[in-house]
Design an enzyme around this catalytic site. Structure first.
Site, mmCIF file in Angstrom:
data_model
loop_
_atom_site.group_PDB
_atom_site.id
_atom_site.type_symbol
_atom_site.label_atom_id
_atom_site.label_comp_id
_atom_site.label_asym_id
_atom_site.label_seq_id
_atom_site.Cartn_x
_atom_site.Cartn_y
_atom_site.Cartn_z
ATOM 1 N N ASN A 104 3.406 -11.395 -8.279
ATOM 2 C CA ASN A 104 4.767 -11.303 -7.723
ATOM 3 C C ASN A 104 4.814 -12.089 -6.424
ATOM 4 O O ASN A 104 3.780 -12.400 -5.827
ATOM 5 C CB ASN A 104 5.093 -9.827 -7.451
ATOM 6 N N HIS A 106 6.820 -11.908 -2.616
ATOM 7 C CA HIS A 106 7.624 -11.036 -1.755
ATOM 8 C C HIS A 106 7.962 -11.802 -0.476
ATOM 9 O O HIS A 106 7.089 -12.466 0.096
ATOM 10 C CB HIS A 106 6.819 -9.764 -1.421
ATOM 11 N N SER A 138 4.535 -13.671 0.626
ATOM 12 C CA SER A 138 3.241 -13.222 0.100
ATOM 13 C C SER A 138 3.252 -13.319 -1.411
ATOM 14 O O SER A 138 4.187 -12.844 -2.060
ATOM 15 C CB SER A 138 2.988 -11.750 0.463
ATOM 16 N N ASP A 147 4.702 -3.524 -4.098
ATOM 17 C CA ASP A 147 4.210 -4.446 -3.060
ATOM 18 C C ASP A 147 2.861 -4.063 -2.459
ATOM 19 O O ASP A 147 2.580 -4.393 -1.301
ATOM 20 C CB ASP A 147 5.254 -4.581 -1.924
#
Ligand code: GRF
Length: 190
Positions: A104, A106, A138, A147
């Site tokens: 992912n 972020h 990130s 997260d």
């Protein structure tokens, strides 16, 4: 079909990062985007797939939780599932199946300003309210919480005294577009 490592991308929003990741794949041949999935295709995924000649896949919570998607991605030998503004929770069954292959992005320097409810403008509001002088993005592995997965790479930019959440968001997004494709490329071509 080419022999490049294959990825799929999951989005919910406008997909500007997805666009940048797909463009990079076409220009650099380090990975192949098998499909762009969205749970809200009308928000941008449909035009991305039309513009860039990529297959569009529809996601719902039921599809995400069921075995068919997982089986299909395995049969297609998908090596990385790339989240880029995907706002639905990934079910544990899917997470476990793709452990270490689900990443992912972020828009803050995790662990700062992450967690449930921290997405979009809220992240940048929190950065400014906290008086941070630096922010960034990130790239991280996805685990069972929001997260908290291991960070792969981070990229920084300044927070300027005159910044609003909107101006900071634009600076961070530019950083994301620049670096997310390279992080993916490096993971798949070590
Ligand atoms: C990005 O800021 C990303 O960090 C976050 O969601 C946003 C997606 O933006 N996870 P876009 O849809 O790629 O424009």
């Amino acid at each position: 079909m080419n022999s490049l490592p294959r990825i799929v991308i999951f989005i919910s929003g406008s997909g500007s990062n997805a666009r940048s990741v797909i463009r990079h794949s076409k220009e650099n041949q380090g990975y192949h985007v098998q499909r762009l999935y969205s749970n809200k295709p009308e928000r941008g995924a449909d035009s991305i797939t039309a513009d860039l000649d990529v297959e569009l896949g529809l996601l719902s919570d039921e599809i995400l939780a069921g075995p068919a998607l997982f089986t299909k991605l395995n049969e297609e030998n998908i090596q990385l599932v790339v989240l880029a503004g995907f706002l639905r929770k990934i079910p544990v069954s899917f997470l476990r199946g793709f452990k270490g292959k689900l990443i992912n992005i972020h828009p803050s320097l995790l662990p700062a300003h992450g967690g449930p409810g921290m997405y979009g403008q809220r992240v940048h509001e929190a950065v400014i309210a906290n008086g941070d002088t630096e922010s960034g993005c990130s790239m991280h592995y996805v685990d069972e919480d929001y997260d908290t997965g291991a960070v792969i790479e981070q990229f920084t930019c300044p927070v300027l005294p005159e910044d609003t959440p909107k101006t900071l968001a634009a600076r961070v997004l530019t950083l994301e577009h620049e670096h997310y494709p390279h992080v993916i490329h490096k993971l798949l071509n070590p």
